[in-house]
Design a protein around this motif. Structure first.
Motif, PDB file in Angstrom:
ATOM      1  N   SER A 209       0.842   4.060  -2.888  1.00 58.34           N
ATOM      2  CA  SER A 209       0.554   5.457  -2.547  1.00 58.34           C
ATOM      3  C   SER A 209       1.699   6.363  -2.977  1.00 58.34           C
TER       4      SER A 209
ATOM      5  N   ARG B  71       0.827  -1.206   0.000  1.00 60.41           N
ATOM      6  CA  ARG B  71       0.000   0.000   0.000  1.00 60.41           C
ATOM      7  C   ARG B  71       0.862   1.258   0.000  1.00 60.41           C
TER       8      ARG B  71
ATOM      9  N   TRP C 295       1.457   9.353  -5.581  1.00 64.31           N
ATOM     10  CA  TRP C 295       1.814  10.685  -5.108  1.00 64.31           C
ATOM     11  C   TRP C 295       2.830  11.326  -6.053  1.00 64.31           C
TER      12      TRP C 295
END
Length: 65
Positions: free
Chosen positions: A21, A17, A25
Motif C-alpha cells: 500500500s 500489505r 501510495w
C-alpha cells in the motif's frame, strides 16, 4: 505454540500489505505531483518539525475543544 505461529503469520501478512500500500501510495503521489515535489515537501516538513509543539494540547485551538 500454534497461537504464536498464527500471530507471526498475521504479522507478516499485515507487513506485506502495508509495504504494498505504501509503495502504491507513493507511486500515486509522484505521478500526481512530479518526481521532485515529494522531496521538496519532505524537506519542508523536516524544516518545520522543530517548530511543532510536543504537547498537542499546547495548541490553543486543541485545548478549547
Amino acid at each position: 505454540m500454534d497461537a504464536i505461529v498464527l500471530l507471526r503469520d498475521d504479522h507478516k501478512t499485515v507487513e506485506k500489505r502495508f509495504k504494498r500500500s505504501e509503495t502504491e501510495w507513493f507511486r500515486g503521489i509522484r505521478k500526481a505531483t512530479g518526481r521532485s515535489r515529494p522531496s521538496v515537501i519532505g524537506e519542508q516538513l523536516e524544516a518545520e518539525k522543530g517548530k511543532a509543539p510536543r504537547d498537542p494540547l499546547a495548541v490553543p485551538s486543541a485545548a478549547s475543544k
